[in-house]
Enzyme design. Structure first.
Site, PDB file in Angstrom:
ATOM      1  N   CYS A 133     -17.701  -6.538   6.977  1.00 40.98           N
ATOM      2  CA  CYS A 133     -16.919  -5.920   8.047  1.00 40.98           C
ATOM      3  C   CYS A 133     -15.730  -6.799   8.406  1.00 40.98           C
ATOM      4  CB  CYS A 133     -17.803  -5.693   9.282  1.00 40.98           C
ATOM      5  SG  CYS A 133     -16.910  -5.027  10.692  1.00 40.98           S
ATOM      6  N   CYS A 136     -15.004  -6.942  12.155  1.00 45.97           N
ATOM      7  CA  CYS A 136     -15.903  -7.820  12.909  1.00 45.97           C
ATOM      8  C   CYS A 136     -15.581  -9.295  12.699  1.00 45.97           C
ATOM      9  CB  CYS A 136     -17.356  -7.578  12.494  1.00 45.97           C
ATOM     10  SG  CYS A 136     -17.857  -5.859  12.415  1.00 45.97           S
ATOM     11  N   ASP A 137     -15.290  -9.670  11.457  1.00 44.66           N
ATOM     12  CA  ASP A 137     -15.280 -11.085  11.086  1.00 44.66           C
ATOM     13  C   ASP A 137     -13.929 -11.647  10.655  1.00 44.66           C
ATOM     14  OD1 ASP A 137     -18.020 -11.018  11.525  1.00 44.66           O
ATOM     15  OD2 ASP A 137     -18.479 -10.580   9.439  1.00 44.66           O
TER      16      ASP A 137
END
Length: 307
Positions: A133, A136-137
């Site tokens: 992701c 997300c990261d």
């Protein structure tokens, strides 16, 4: 208490099913999950192809709007994880960590999850350089050299998003041309931070506590080489989250729930499936929403025939 409709899962399919079921005065309960509420769109950036949003909409924002619309119409959304389903008989039972629900119909909209590479060390390095992701990261890879595996629209979206943070992004693809749509492919190719490793597949992950490199194998010659990267984002497709109904519902060879077209009926009366978990072909937000509509209407018709 016996409910009319319980929706297992959320996302555009589950929330749309909730909207239609609520408007039909069926008082649906949505068991959205404690972590997975909102589905895959919670991990995406801008969605440009959902009708009605001229300037595009962020995935999490779209899911929040759908959730709020469902709640305004009367849906009861609960952040509980379903642990088991008993789908036999006229009254179905849905068990979570907190309760056991009885219902006349069940709509399954559990979605799909990221496909993994299946390599040694992948699980160990997940969260330590290996990610699924970018939204997300990506922030954690500022000024680093990273790579994205995949050749579809999702991979291009990940790569483009990561250029906001990374020093360089290498797209690793097993063929010599992308599967992505023309517009997404052109955007990626035009970005100066993005390079391509064509005809390549990842066969090894290097590093101890964190990722330090990946081993690439040429799909034509079999030659191998090392690519020094500290981040690897995997975007090679999805697998359905159908483990809850394995052995209870008919699944295809890839694990997707088989439904009776043109509706969303499964082989068990009173059980319906919609969204990515029942769609091995399209897996778009708008098609998921459409299947959620069909599932709710199918459930409504089923309940009317019980009366």
């Amino acid at each position: 208490m016996i409910h009319d409709v319980i929706i297992v899962g959320s996302g555009p399919a589950g929330y749309t099913a909730a909207i239609y079921a609520a408007r039909a005065q069926l008082s649906p309960i949505v068991l959205a999950g404690s972590v997975t509420a909102g589905g895959a769109l919670m991990n995406t950036t801008e969605v440009e192809n959902y009708p009605g949003f001229v300037e595009g909409v962020m995935g999490p924002d779209l899911m929040t709007r759908m959730q709020e619309q469902a709640e305004r119409l009367g849906a009861d959304i609960r952040y509980e994880d379903v642990t088991s389903l008993d789908l036999d008989g006229e009254i179905k039972r849905v068990t979570t960590d907190d309760a056991v629900y009885e219902t006349r119909t069940v709509i399954i909209s559990t979605g799909s999850e990221h496909r993994r590479l299946g390599l040694d060390g992948e699980e160990r390095l997940s969260g330590h350089g290996v990610s699924y992701c970018a939204t997300c990261d990506g922030f954690f890879f500022k000024d680093q050299d990273i790579a994205v595996v995949g050749g579809g629209d999702s991979a291009m979206e990940e790569a483009l998003h990561l250029t906001r943070f990374a020093r360089s992004v290498t797209v690793i693809h097993r063929r010599d041309q992308l599967r992505a749509s023309a517009v997404m492919a052109e955007r990626a190719k035009a970005n100066p931070k993005i390079a391509f490793a064509w005809n390549s597949r990842v066969v090894g992950l290097g590093g101890g506590r964190a990722l330090e490199s990946v081993t690439l194998e040429d799909t034509a010659t079999g030659d191998r080489r090392e690519l020094a990267v500290t981040g690897l984002f995997v975007a090679i497709g999805q697998v359905p989250r159908s483990e809850l109904v394995a052995g209870a519902l008919e699944l295809d060879e890839a694990g997707y729930i088989v439904v009776r077209h043109p509706g969303q009926r499964t082989a068990i009366p009173g059980v319906f499936a919609c969204g990515d978990v029942a769609d091995p072909h399209y897996q778009q937000a708008v098609t998921a929403a459409g299947s959620g509509c069909r599932a709710a209407l199918d459930a409504q018709h089923y309940l009317e025939n019980l009366a």
